[in-house]
Design an enzyme around this catalytic site. Structure first.
Site, PDB file in Angstrom:
ATOM      1  CE  LYS A 125      70.267 -81.165 -78.344  1.00  0.00           C
ATOM      2  NZ  LYS A 125      71.264 -82.208 -78.137  1.00  0.00           N
ATOM      3  N   GLY A 179      73.732 -91.497 -78.066  1.00  0.00           N
ATOM      4  CA  GLY A 179      74.901 -92.295 -77.713  1.00  0.00           C
ATOM      5  C   GLY A 179      74.873 -93.734 -78.217  1.00  0.00           C
ATOM      6  CB  ALA A 216      70.529 -88.455 -80.467  1.00  0.00           C
ATOM      7  N   GLY A 217      72.398 -90.230 -82.226  1.00  0.00           N
ATOM      8  CA  GLY A 217      72.451 -91.569 -82.800  1.00  0.00           C
ATOM      9  C   GLY A 217      73.388 -91.769 -83.974  1.00  0.00           C
ATOM     10  CG  ASN A 265      79.400 -85.354 -77.554  1.00  0.00           C
ATOM     11  OD1 ASN A 265      79.006 -84.653 -76.640  1.00  0.00           O
ATOM     12  ND2 ASN A 265      80.637 -85.814 -77.508  1.00  0.00           N
TER      13      ASN A 265
END
Lengths: 257, 67
Positions: A100, A161, A187-188, A209
């Site tokens: 990635k 995050g 993300a997000g 994550n």
């Protein structure tokens, strides 16, 4: 019905939920949460070994790379050279070609630097890597990345995050519609319902994550995400009903007393 | 005797040892790490033959948790 298989760069995966391994309390919690998530691909970072502490536990002792497909990530890299160096080292650790790429442009927003991202993707593809590319939700850049050989397009839902969910559904929809390689929301994502929405829109997978690791009960949250992704995918495959501005009764009018 | 830089720290080696010996010294399993010697990646097959010299810069990396 044909079996719904998720394939990325010719690798078959059972789960459409990819999970990150950062931010957990310890490796035990990481391993438990990942097991609970049902994911078979996990992102990992490359860092210096702590040479002063010979007894420090190693991630690989808790997450067997034979059982989980490691996806080395370039998190924390701010230019092409750093990202390339990281992924070449990752490949050397154990022959990982599926990687990635994430080249950040700014420490505050953690938004990708797309110029450096495109540059790095070109080089990595040439070197034989299968690159999953973290990118902005810009359809033009997404197309560019696909054209130069990215194995998957990974637009952000919102900043890394942040837990803000998908902020630009229109762009994500355009990217999904135009792409021939898998589109994975990176993300997000903040809640299981964010993941469901992404999957209902037609994303091939989501990467989560912080939303799991920063939950009050990460192991339970991992399971919630597993179910959310399955629900969203099945909802997408089933095809949603048409929207209407007016009401339509669910019971027949005929025979009304 | 050789003074090398290992992951940013200066280390004194009593004699010129190989990368394999360095890994043994730090109890590191070669299957879990990758090595850069003076900014160049050294493949695992060469760990035995590669002898560290004075002023060498060695980076040893592994996978940690990350998003």
């Amino acid at each position: 019905m044909k079996k719904d298989i998720f394939k990325i760069a010719n690798k078959k995966l059972n789960s459409r939920l990819i999970v990150g391994t950062g931010k957990y309390k310890n490796f035990k919690e990481t391993a438990d949460a990942i097991k609970s998530s049902g994911a078979d691909m996990v992102t990992v970072a490359v860092r210096r070994v702590n040479i002063l502490d010979k007894k420090k536990p190693v991630l690989m002792d808790y997450l067997n790379p034979k059982k989980y497909l490691y996806l080395p990530n370039t998190a924390g890299c701010f230019n092409s050279n750093e990202a390339l160096r990281t992924l070449r080292l990752a490949r050397e650790i154990g022959g990982w070609k599926l990687v990635k790429l994430e080249v950040l442009g700014d420490k505050k927003t953690l938004y990708p630097d797309m110029e450096e991202t495109v540059k790095s993707t070109k080089i990595l593809v040439k070197e034989g890597f299968k690159v999953l590319v973290y990118c902005t939700d810009d359809p033009i850049y997404a197309k560019k990345l696909e054209d130069i050989g990215a194995s998957a397009i990974m637009p952000l839902a919102s900043p890394i995050g942040s837990g803000l969910g998908i902020q630009n559904k229109i762009n994500i929809s355009i990217i999904i519609k135009q792409s021939k390689v898998p589109v994975i929301i990176d993300a997000g994502i903040g809640t299981p319902s964010d993941a469901t929405i992404a999957m209902e829109m037609g994303c091939e997978a989501v990467l989560v994550n912080s939303a799991i690791a920063n939950a009050k009960k990460p192991i339970l949250m991992a399971k919630a995400f597993k179910n959310a992704v399955i629900s969203g995918r099945e909802g997408y495959l089933a095809g949603r009903m048409k929207k209407s501005l007016l009401g339509y009764p669910s019971s027949p009018i005929d025979g009304l007393i | 005797m050789a003074k090398i830089q290992l992951n940013g720290k200066y280390i004194n080696l009593k004699k010129n040892i190989s990368i394999s010996q360095l890994l043994k010294k730090y109890k590191l399993n070669e299957r879990k790490i990758a090595i850069e010697l003076n900014k160049e990646i050294i493949s695992k097959q060469k760990y035995n033959k590669t002898i560290l010299k004075d002023k060498d810069n060695v980076e040893i990396v592994y996978f940690i948790g990350g998003g």
